[in-house]
Enzyme design. Structure first.
Site, short mmCIF file in Angstrom:
data_model
loop_
_atom_site.label_atom_id
_atom_site.label_comp_id
_atom_site.label_asym_id
_atom_site.label_seq_id
_atom_site.Cartn_x
_atom_site.Cartn_y
_atom_site.Cartn_z
N ASN A 81 0.86 -1.18 0.00
CA ASN A 81 0.00 0.00 0.00
C ASN A 81 0.90 1.24 0.00
O ASN A 81 2.11 1.12 0.22
CB ASN A 81 -0.94 -0.04 1.22
CG ASN A 81 -0.17 -0.08 2.51
OD1 ASN A 81 0.49 0.88 2.88
ND2 ASN A 81 -0.21 -1.22 3.21
N ASP A 90 -3.70 -6.80 5.39
CA ASP A 90 -4.65 -7.73 6.02
C ASP A 90 -4.60 -9.10 5.36
O ASP A 90 -5.05 -10.09 5.92
CB ASP A 90 -6.08 -7.17 5.89
CG ASP A 90 -6.26 -5.92 6.74
OD1 ASP A 90 -5.63 -5.84 7.80
OD2 ASP A 90 -7.01 -5.01 6.31
N LYS A 92 10.06 -16.11 -10.65
CA LYS A 92 9.21 -15.07 -11.25
C LYS A 92 8.13 -15.71 -12.12
O LYS A 92 8.42 -16.59 -12.94
CB LYS A 92 10.09 -14.15 -12.10
CG LYS A 92 9.32 -12.98 -12.65
CD LYS A 92 10.19 -12.12 -13.56
CE LYS A 92 9.29 -11.14 -14.28
NZ LYS A 92 9.82 -10.70 -15.55
N PHE A 140 -4.39 2.83 14.89
CA PHE A 140 -4.76 3.77 13.82
C PHE A 140 -5.79 3.04 12.95
O PHE A 140 -5.66 1.84 12.71
CB PHE A 140 -3.55 4.14 12.96
CG PHE A 140 -2.81 5.34 13.48
CD1 PHE A 140 -2.11 5.27 14.68
CD2 PHE A 140 -2.85 6.55 12.80
CE1 PHE A 140 -1.45 6.39 15.17
CE2 PHE A 140 -2.18 7.67 13.28
CZ PHE A 140 -1.48 7.58 14.47
N LYS A 162 -13.54 -0.88 16.16
CA LYS A 162 -12.17 -1.42 16.25
C LYS A 162 -11.60 -1.19 17.65
O LYS A 162 -10.98 -2.08 18.23
CB LYS A 162 -11.31 -0.72 15.18
CG LYS A 162 -9.96 -1.33 14.96
CD LYS A 162 -9.32 -0.77 13.69
CE LYS A 162 -7.87 -1.16 13.59
NZ LYS A 162 -7.19 -0.61 12.42
N LYS A 189 -10.67 -4.47 19.98
CA LYS A 189 -9.25 -4.74 20.20
C LYS A 189 -8.76 -4.22 21.54
O LYS A 189 -7.56 -4.19 21.79
CB LYS A 189 -8.44 -4.18 19.03
CG LYS A 189 -8.94 -4.85 17.75
CD LYS A 189 -8.24 -4.47 16.50
CE LYS A 189 -8.95 -5.23 15.37
NZ LYS A 189 -8.27 -5.26 14.13
#
Ligand SMILES: Cc1cc2nc3c(=O)[nH]c(=O)nc-3n(C[C@H](O)[C@H](O)[C@H](O)COP(=O)(O)O)c2cc1C
Length: 394
Positions: free
Chosen positions: A209, A278, A288, A322, A336, A340
């Site tokens: 990301n 995730d 490859k 975060f 969340k 958690k």
């Protein structure tokens, strides 16, 4: 932010690195500080005072006995006005004088007359730096609470290699900010995660990301400034490794989980700012993958939920997560936080990816919501830590 509106005396002494103090002046000014350059006679042999005057927007002081100045700017007044004195570059000579109580020019007199924090950034030939007398003088100044940034190893202007290079300007600024920060996290062991993870599809392709690590690095630096012992677990990032902290670099979500869980039990504050993948490919190809006409399907499986595991194993740690949400930001972040067992969650915005600024909302476990305006990530870090400190104090 820390340096905004601060009065800084910038002592410039007579070494080749004096020209680098011009860039320091410019950057301190950009941070909103008022810079008052004080140059030694030798420094003025290397750089014209006019350059410092132009960049700082303030008169440059060089003379202890200057009949032309009006009485309101005597050395004692300058010394009293200062929030910090930065001596960059600091010659072996000025270090020696300051360590031995000599005040025979304007700069050394100001150093002696002022009670504010002092930061020396030495720059000199390696043999000079390694001279036991210079080392003794540095130790002596450190013992009375004076701070030092650098010097660093590298190629020296005199043609030698070794320790003696002026610390990078950003490191000098970091050290100045540290001198001026409250030490309200002293005694805390802070674990921070930052950056993206990479999940290999084959040896040359991965799922990741756009996280840059800027938020987590800003938190790690801010916690260090505030006196904490910091461990930063970082995914791949182009950012400069912060100094004075324990740095652990990882690539994959599994590696991040291992490193974070290893440091978790001994941490008192944990701030998970990394953008952990995730999902990861169920199997990654050893060679490859060749381009074929047919489509390629990559099966993904869940990675370990590090925050969940931390929440389950919580033993008094102050746990901050975060949450990057694109919709129902507050509701999803709250879910969340509860699932958690977090103490705080920072809901952030995908627009902040790889930027120096972001807009975040901080939610605590008792339901309090603080929506911050768009701020520099360094400032967001300070605001988050302000809330953490209040939370720890109970
Ligand atoms: C070309 C040249 C370069 C110098 N570079 C340095 C230096 O990098 N570091 C240092 O400690 N002294 C250096 N010196 C020696 C200082 O200039 C000298 O010790 C002087 O007395 C320092 O005065 P000040 O500390 O009042 O500025 C250099 C001298 C010359 C001539």
């Amino acid at each position: 932010m820390i340096l905004k509106d601060k009065n800084i005396i910038l002592g410039v002494t007579g070494g080749i690195a004096a020209y680098k103090a011009l860039e320091l002046t410019r950057l301190l000014n950009k941070k909103g500080a008022n810079v008052y350059p004080v140059m030694t006679k030798s420094a003025a042999e290397f750089i014209a005072p006019l350059s410092f005057q132009t960049l700082s927007g303030n008169p440059v002081f060089t003379e202890l006995f200057d009949a032309s100045r009006d009485a309101s700017i005597r050395h004692i007044d300058i010394a009293e006005k200062a929030d910090i004195i930065i001596i960059a570059p600091a010659t072996a000579n000025v270090i020696g004088k300051a360590a031995n109580g000599i005040a025979d020019d304007l700069l050394t007199t100001i150093i002696m007359a002022s009670k504010c924090p002092k930061l020396f950034a030495p720059a000199m030939n390696v043999n000079m730096y390694e001279n036991p007398i210079v080392q003794k003088n540095i130790s002596r100044l450190k013992r009375v609470g004076y701070s030092f940034a650098g010097p660093c190893e590298g190629e020296l202007a005199c043609g030698y290699e070794g320790k003696g290079r002026l610390a990078p300007i950003e490191d000098i600024i970091d050290a100045a900010e540290e001198c001026l920060s409250p030490k309200d996290m002293k005694g805390q062991k802070v674990l921070v995660t930052a950056g993206p993870t990479r999940e290999a599809i084959d040896p040359v392709r991965f799922i990741s990301n756009p996280s840059s690590g800027k938020m987590g690095y800003a938190i790690a630096r801010a916690a260090k400034r505030r006196g904490a012992e910091v461990v930063l677990v970082s995914g791949h990032s182009y950012l400069k490794q912060p100094t004075g902290i324990t740095f652990v670099d990882v690539i994959t979500a599994d590696e991040m989980a291992d490193a974070a869980m290893r440091h978790y039990p001994q941490s008192t504050v944990v701030i998970m700012a990394a953008a952990v993948s995730d999902y990861k490919p169920k199997t990654s190809y050893r060679k490859k993958v060749k381009k074929e006409e047919t489509k390629l399907t990559v099966e993904l499986e869940r990675t370990q939920d590090i925050l969940q595991e931390m929440g389950n194993k919580k033993r008094g740690q102050f746990l901050v997560g975060f949450a990057l949400e694109t919709d129902d930001v507050i509701a999803n972040a709250r879910k969340k936080l509860e699932a958690k067992r977090l103490d705080l969650i920072v809901a952030n915005n995908p627009k902040g990816f790889d930027k120096d600024v972001n807009q975040v909302t901080i939610i605590d476990k008792s339901g309090g919501v603080i929506e911050l305006p768009q701020l520099q990530k360094d400032e967001i870090a300070e605001r988050v830590l302000d809330i953490v400190v209040k939370g720890i104090e109970g």
